[in-house]
Design a protein around this motif. Structure first.
Motif, PDB file in Angstrom:
ATOM      1  N   ASP A 254       0.352   6.482  -0.366  1.00  9.41           N
ATOM      2  CA  ASP A 254      -0.158   5.550   0.641  1.00  9.41           C
ATOM      3  C   ASP A 254      -1.591   5.215   0.256  1.00  9.41           C
ATOM      4  O   ASP A 254      -2.520   5.989   0.502  1.00  9.41           O
ATOM      5  CB  ASP A 254      -0.094   6.183   2.034  1.00  9.41           C
ATOM      6  CG  ASP A 254      -0.483   5.189   3.129  1.00  9.41           C
ATOM      7  OD1 ASP A 254      -0.943   4.077   2.784  1.00  9.41           O
ATOM      8  OD2 ASP A 254      -0.326   5.528   4.313  1.00  9.41           O
TER       9      ASP A 254
ATOM     10  N   ALA B 273       0.821  -1.208   0.000  1.00  7.37           N
ATOM     11  CA  ALA B 273       0.000   0.000   0.000  1.00  7.37           C
ATOM     12  C   ALA B 273       0.857   1.261   0.000  1.00  7.37           C
ATOM     13  O   ALA B 273       0.485   2.268  -0.592  1.00  7.37           O
ATOM     14  CB  ALA B 273      -0.932   0.007   1.205  1.00  7.37           C
TER      15      ALA B 273
ATOM     16  N   ASP C  83      -3.624   3.110   1.423  1.00  8.34           N
ATOM     17  CA  ASP C  83      -4.548   2.912   2.542  1.00  8.34           C
ATOM     18  C   ASP C  83      -5.094   4.234   3.064  1.00  8.34           C
ATOM     19  O   ASP C  83      -6.102   4.254   3.769  1.00  8.34           O
ATOM     20  CB  ASP C  83      -3.838   2.176   3.684  1.00  8.34           C
ATOM     21  CG  ASP C  83      -3.586   0.703   3.357  1.00  8.34           C
ATOM     22  OD1 ASP C  83      -4.266   0.186   2.446  1.00  8.34           O
ATOM     23  OD2 ASP C  83      -2.713   0.096   4.003  1.00  8.34           O
TER      24      ASP C  83
ATOM     25  N   ARG D 127      -8.068   0.801  -8.290  1.00  6.91           N
ATOM     26  CA  ARG D 127      -8.652  -0.192  -7.393  1.00  6.91           C
ATOM     27  C   ARG D 127      -9.620  -1.070  -8.188  1.00  6.91           C
ATOM     28  O   ARG D 127     -10.513  -0.569  -8.874  1.00  6.91           O
ATOM     29  CB  ARG D 127      -9.388   0.522  -6.257  1.00  6.91           C
ATOM     30  CG  ARG D 127      -9.697  -0.364  -5.046  1.00  6.91           C
ATOM     31  CD  ARG D 127     -10.793   0.270  -4.184  1.00  6.91           C
ATOM     32  NE  ARG D 127     -10.559   1.642  -3.854  1.00  6.91           N
ATOM     33  CZ  ARG D 127     -10.187   2.089  -2.654  1.00  6.91           C
ATOM     34  NH1 ARG D 127      -9.957   1.241  -1.682  1.00  6.91           N
ATOM     35  NH2 ARG D 127     -10.059   3.397  -2.436  1.00  6.91           N
TER      36      ARG D 127
END
Length: 672
Positions: free
Chosen positions: A73, A16, A75, A139
Motif C-alpha cells: 500500500d 496505490a 499510500d 517515487r
C-alpha cells in the motif's frame, strides 16, 4: 495493458494498493525493504521479512515457498520512503539449490487488487547468485513507478543488504534465515504443478534416491500461480508451457517439482522414467462421461496423468489441495477487496460536507453497503460453485484410494494384503479450511520419509475451542504415533521396515499394546536411561556404518546379516531419561538418519522439552510437527493458509489395526 519489462525498464503505477506475485523455480525467501531518496535502508525496522512480515505499507509471507504474494500500500508507507525494493533469496542450509542459475528464472508480476496485471518481469541471466533485487517501486515527482532491477549477489542476503547500506546487515540476514528455518517445521510441502490442459501431473520429478542409488535429484520448480477453479486459468505470464511430464515410479516428493525448461544443479533434467527407460508413454487416465451442456464434467477418480492408478490418484489428491488453496485465496481476496472498497466509500461520504444535508449521506452509506454485500455474495457464489465441484471430486476419489492413501475406515483396509513394493506416499491425516469444512484433503507425504515427525503431546486447544488436559493429550499423542507406525509397517513389504520404541517411564504401555501384542516390534519397548543409551547408540552406529559404506563406494561390503530394512525409532516421554549426549544423538539421527534408512518419531511436549534450550531447537525445526487433535498449525506453500490438520486415527471399536498388524507379523515370520 500489461507491460513486460526488461532489466532497467520502468513503468508508471496508477494504483496505490498492489500485489506483487512471485513464481520461482524453487522455494525462495521474499523480502521487501523500504529505502529513502538515496535508496538507503535505515534499519531492520525498514525491512519486512519472514521474521517480521509487516511494516508500514508492506506485508510479506512468513515462509519460503515457490509462489509468493506480497501486499503493498504505497499510500501507507512513510513520507521518508521513496523506494520499495523486492528482494528474493534462496534459503540457507536447506537441501535445495544454492544458486539461481540452477533453477528456472524467477517471474515477478505487479498486479492490482482485482488481479489485473500492471507489469511483469522475468529475471534472466542469473548464475552463481543466491540473492537478487527483483524490482523496485520508486517515487518520482509525486508519482510511483516500477523498475525491473535483476541485480544478483553471490554472497546472498548478507551481501545484498550490505550493498543497500543497511546497518548490521549480517545480523538481519541471520535472523531472516533463522525465521525461515523455523517456518519449515510447520509447512506443508508443495504439491506438483498442473499441465496446461489441467492434468495433475508431476513434471520432471525427482526419484526417491536411497543410500545405495546416489545421484542428484532435480530441484523444485514453480507451481503455476493459478488453478482451473474459481475462474482462474492455468499457467501464468512468464512461465513456459509445460512439456511432456515424467513421473518416477519411486516415491514422489511434493517439494521436488521442477519446471521442465529449467536446468538443475546436477545438470540437464532427464525426462526418461528412472525405472522404465524403454517404456511406452503412460496410459491415458480414465475419462468422465460427457457432461450436459452448461454443466461441469463429472469427476472421475484417477483423472491425472501417471504411470499407474496409484500415481494418478497421488497427483489428483495434490491437485485438489492446490485447487482448494487457490479458490479459497480468491474468495478471501475478493472479500478483502469488497471491505476495503466499502471503507473507502464510507470515508468519502464522511469527508464530504454535502452528505450531511438531507438524506444524501444515508443513501450513500446504504449504497456502499449494498455494493459490499453484492460483491461478497458474488464471491461466495463462485466459491460455492468451486467447492461443490471439489466435494464431488472428493466423494469419488476417497473410496478409490489404495491403503497407503486411505483412511482407516476405508474398505480398502479390509482387503489388505502385505504389499510387494513400497508405495509412493503415505497418508498422515487430513487437511481442511474453515470455508470448506466438509472437504477433507488427504495429507500425503513421500516415502521413504525425508523428515522425521514430532507428535506434540502438550496440552493444547483443539480447532473447535475445547481444551485437552496433559494426560489425555499424552495418550492421544501416543495413539497417533502408533497409528502412523502401523501404517508404515503395513505399506512396506515384509521385512523391509523395522520399528524400535523408547518408553523410559513405561507410560505408553496401553497405546503401544497393538504393536507389542502382535509382535511386529523388533524388540519390546525399551525403558530407563540405560535402554535409551543402548538403542540410540546402536542406531547412530548403524547410520555411521551405512554412511561410510555409501560414501566410500562400498555399499555392498556391509557385514553379513546386516539389517538393510528401513528403521523407525519412536521416542515417548521425551525428555525423561535423556541427557545431553542422548539429545545430541537424537539430533544426529534426525539430520543424517533419513538419508541412510533411519527415521525418528518423537512423542513429546514442546513446552516440557524447552529446558534444553538451544540444544533442542535444531531437532524441533528438523521434524514435521503433527498434533493428536485437530489444529490449524500447517500452512500451504502458495498463499500461507492456516490449514487445520486432523490425524488419521483408527475408529473407536474397530479391529482393523489388529487385523492389519497380524498380517504384517505373519508375513514377517515367513520372511525371516
Amino acid at each position: 495493458m500489461t507491460a513486460e519489462l526488461v532489466r532497467g525498464q520502468n513503468h508508471p503505477l496508477s494504483q496505490a494498493r498492489l500485489e506483487i506475485r512471485i513464481s520461482a523455480g524453487t522455494p525462495i525467501v521474499a523480502v521487501a525493504a523500504l529505502g529513502d531518496e538515496n535508496g538507503r535502508i535505515h534499519g531492520a525496522e525498514w525491512v519486512a521479512h519472514p521474521g517480521a512480515p509487516t511494516q508500514p505499507g508492506l506485508e510479506v509471507p512468513r515462509q519460503a515457498a515457490a509462489d509468493h504474494r506480497l501486499a503493498v500500500d504505497l499510500d501507507a508507507v512513510p513520507e521518508a520512503v521513496h523506494r520499495v525494493s523486492v528482494l528474493l533469496a534462496l534459503p540457507v542450509g536447506g537441501t535445495g539449490p544454492v544458486r539461481f542459475g540452477a533453477v528456472a528464472a524467477p517471474f515477478v508480476a505487479v498486479t492490482g487488487l482485482d488481479g489485473g496485471e500492471v507489469a511483469s518481469y522475468t529475471i534472466t541471466g542469473l548464475e552463481a547468485e543466491s540473492a537478487v533485487v527483483a524490482l523496485e517501486l520508486y517515487r518520482r515527482q509525486g508519482a510511483w513507478k516500477v523498475r525491473a532491477v535483476g541485480q544478483g549477489y553471490a554472497g546472498g542476503l548478507a551481501e545484498l543488504l550490505t550493498d543497500q547500506q543497511l546497518p548490521q546487515a549480517h545480523q538481519l540476514a541471520g535472523s531472516i534465515n533463522d525465521a525461515v528455518s523455523q517456518g519449515l517445521a510447520r509447512s506443508v510441502q508443495a504439491p506438483p504443478p498442473r499441465t496446461a490442459d489441467g492434468d495433475r501431473s508431476r513434471q520432471a520429478a525427482a526419484p526417491a534416491l536411497g543410500p545405495d542409488q546416489g545421484g542428484t535429484a532435480p530441484q523444485p520448480g514453480p507451481v503455476p500461480p493459478v488453478s482451473p477453479y474459481g475462474g482462474l486459468t492455468p499457467g501464468g505470464p512468464g512461465q513456459p508451457a509445460p512439456q511432456q511430464p515424467s513421473y518416477p515410479g519411486s516415491a514422489p516428493d511434493p517439494d521436488a517439482v521442477t519446471q521442465p525448461s529449467a536446468p538443475t544443479a546436477g545438470g540437464p533434467i532427464d525426462y526418461s522414467h528412472p525405472r522404465r527407460q524403454n517404456a511406452a508413454p503412460p496410459p491415458p487416465p480414465p475419462t468422465a462421461p460427457p457432461a450436459a451442456p452448461g454443466q461441469p464434467a463429472q469427476p472421475v477418480a484417477g483423472d491425472a496423468t501417471g504411470w499407474s492408478m496409484e500415481e494418478r490418484l497421488y497427483n489428483q489428491v495434490w491437485g485438489m489441495f492446490e485447487d482448494l488453496a487457490r479458490t479459497t485465496a480468491a474468495y478471501r481476496s475478493a472479500v478483502d477487496f469488497a471491505e476495503s472498497r466499502m471503507d473507502k466509500e464510507l470515508e468519502q461520504v464522511l469527508s464530504d460536507p454535502r452528505s450531511r444535508i438531507g438524506g444524501q449521506g444515508d443513501a450513500a452509506r446504504e449504497a456502499a453497503r449494498a455494493r459490499h454485500t453484492q460483491l461478497v455474495a458474488q464471491a461466495r457464489e463462485a466459491l460455492d460453485r468451486d467447492l461443490a465441484q471439489l466435494a464431488a471430486e472428493a466423494d469419488v476419489v476417497e473410496p478409490a484410494l489404495p491403503p497407503a492413501y486411505a483412511r482407516w475406515d476405508n474398505p480398502a483396509w479390509h482387503a489388505y494384503r502385505v504389499p510387494m513394493e513400497i508405495p509412493m506416499a503415505l497418508r498422515l491425516g487430513d487437511l481442511h479450511l474453515p470455508e470448506a469444512d466438509r472437504i477433507r484433503i488427504p495429507m500425503l507425504v513421500r516415502l521413504p520419509l525425508e523428515r522425521g515427525l514430532w507428535i506434540d503431546s502438550g496440552a493444547a486447544g483443539s480447532s473447535d475451542g475445547s481444551f485437552t488436559d496433559s494426560p489425555t493429550m499424552s495418550r492421544l499423542a501416543m495413539e497417533t504415533a502408533v497409528a502412523h507406525a502401523a501404517r508404515l509397517l503395513a505399506v512396506y513389504p515384509a521385512g523391509e521396515f523395522t520399528v524400535h520404541v523408547i518408553d523410559p517411564a513405561g507410560s505408553g504401555a496401553q497405546p503401544l499394546a497393538p504393536l507389542v501384542q502382535t509382535g511386529v516390534l523388533a524388540a519390546p519397548p525399551v525403558p530407563g536411561a540405560a535402554g535409551v543409551a543402548d538403542v540410540l547408540g546402536r542406531l547412530t552406529q548403524r547410520v555411521d556404518l551405512v554412511q561410510m559404506a555409501v560414501r566410500g563406494g562400498a555399499a555392498d561390503s556391509l557385514p553379513p546379516g546386516f539389517d538393510t530394512s528401513q528403521q523407525l525409532l519412536i521416542v515417548n516421554d521425551f525428555p525423561h531419561g535423556f541427557d545431553d549426549r542422548a539429545v545430541n544423538q537424537l539430533r544426529y539421527l534426525a539430520d543424517e538418519g533419513p538419508a541412510f534408512g533411519v527415521h525418528l518419531m518423537m512423542v513429546a511436549d514442546r513446552e516440557q522439552s524447552s529446558g534444553y534450550g538451544p540444544l533442542l531447537d535444531p531437532l524441533w525445526r528438523s521434524l514435521l510437527r503433527l498434533t493428536p487433535v485437530a489444529d490449524d498449525h500447517l500452512a500451504d506453500p502458495w498463499v500461507g493458509h492456516a490449514w487445520t490438520y486432523e490425524p488419521s486415527l483408527v475408529p473407536p471399536g474397530s479391529q482393523v489395526l489388529q487385523q492389519v498388524l497380524s498380517q504384517v507379523a505373519t508375513a514377517r515370520t515367513k520372511f525371516t
